[in-house]
Design a protein around this motif. Structure first.
Motif, short mmCIF file in Angstrom:
data_model
loop_
_atom_site.label_atom_id
_atom_site.label_comp_id
_atom_site.label_asym_id
_atom_site.label_seq_id
_atom_site.Cartn_x
_atom_site.Cartn_y
_atom_site.Cartn_z
N TYR A 3 0.96 -1.24 0.17
CA TYR A 3 0.00 0.02 -0.03
C TYR A 3 0.86 1.24 -0.01
O TYR A 3 1.86 1.37 0.86
CB TYR A 3 -0.84 0.02 1.44
CG TYR A 3 -1.84 1.02 1.34
CD1 TYR A 3 -3.09 1.00 0.74
CD2 TYR A 3 -1.57 2.25 2.26
CE1 TYR A 3 -4.11 2.19 0.88
CE2 TYR A 3 -2.62 3.24 2.19
CZ TYR A 3 -3.70 3.03 1.71
OH TYR A 3 -4.66 4.10 1.82
N THR A 5 1.62 5.24 0.13
CA THR A 5 1.16 6.45 1.02
C THR A 5 2.19 7.47 0.90
O THR A 5 3.27 7.47 0.77
CB THR A 5 1.26 6.09 2.49
OG1 THR A 5 0.37 4.74 2.99
CG2 THR A 5 0.69 6.94 3.53
N ASP A 47 4.95 8.79 -3.27
CA ASP A 47 4.41 7.78 -2.62
C ASP A 47 5.47 6.57 -2.16
O ASP A 47 6.58 6.26 -3.02
CB ASP A 47 3.62 7.21 -3.58
CG ASP A 47 2.32 7.99 -3.90
OD1 ASP A 47 1.97 8.86 -2.99
OD2 ASP A 47 1.73 7.69 -4.68
N GLY A 75 -3.42 7.95 1.89
CA GLY A 75 -3.13 6.79 1.36
C GLY A 75 -3.45 6.65 -0.27
O GLY A 75 -3.87 7.56 -0.75
N GLU A 76 -3.09 5.63 -0.97
CA GLU A 76 -3.23 5.45 -2.33
C GLU A 76 -4.88 5.44 -2.63
O GLU A 76 -5.13 5.84 -3.96
CB GLU A 76 -2.55 4.29 -3.17
CG GLU A 76 -3.25 2.99 -2.44
CD GLU A 76 -2.43 1.69 -2.94
OE1 GLU A 76 -1.08 2.09 -3.46
OE2 GLU A 76 -2.99 0.78 -2.84
N ASP A 77 -5.71 5.13 -1.61
CA ASP A 77 -7.15 5.31 -2.06
C ASP A 77 -7.81 6.61 -1.46
O ASP A 77 -8.88 6.85 -1.53
CB ASP A 77 -7.78 4.08 -1.04
CG ASP A 77 -7.49 4.25 0.48
OD1 ASP A 77 -6.90 5.28 1.00
OD2 ASP A 77 -8.00 3.47 1.27
N GLY A 78 -6.96 7.29 -1.18
CA GLY A 78 -7.40 8.81 -0.82
C GLY A 78 -7.64 9.21 0.58
O GLY A 78 -8.01 10.32 1.18
N SER A 79 -7.46 8.03 1.40
CA SER A 79 -7.79 8.33 2.79
C SER A 79 -6.66 9.19 3.39
O SER A 79 -5.67 9.09 2.92
CB SER A 79 -7.90 7.07 3.65
OG SER A 79 -7.01 6.27 3.47
#
Length: 108
Positions: A3, A5, A47, A75-79
């Motif tokens: 993941y 970040t 990242d 995070g890569e999911d936008g969180s």
């Protein structure tokens, strides 16, 4: 796989050379020199997979008692979240997305 970040070091307002050197010693994979610490203090990191950032920052905060360190993470999911470190302890605060209520008068 992993993941990715994006990290940004925040606080304290003034990083001493001693703090930068300590971080370079604690995490030589990312901070081979204090110049690289400076780069990461001024801009978002690329990242990366800094899986042990919490352990590294806990160690740093244990060395520099009463100094609050912050690591802003995306995070890569936008969180997004912020990790806080002080006196060898840590806590995490997670971001929340809040939408305003629907307002029919704004329809065009």
């Amino acid at each position: 796989m992993g993941y990715y970040t994006t990290y940004r070091l925040k606080q304290p307002e003034e990083w001493t050379e001693e703090m930068k050197q300590a971080l370079a010693e604690i995490q030589p994979d990312y901070f081979q020199t204090t110049d690289l610490v400076d780069d990461w203090l001024n801009d978002d990191f690329d990242d990366c997979k800094w899986y042990d950032h919490e352990t590294n920052m806990i160690e740093l905060s244990d060395r520099f008692q009463e100094v609050l360190f912050q690591v802003h993470c995306r995070g890569e999911d936008g969180s997004e979240w912020i990790n806080y470190f002080m006196n060898g302890k840590s806590t995490t605060c997670y971001g929340e997305v809040v939408f305003e209520k629907f307002d029919q008068t704004k329809l065009k």
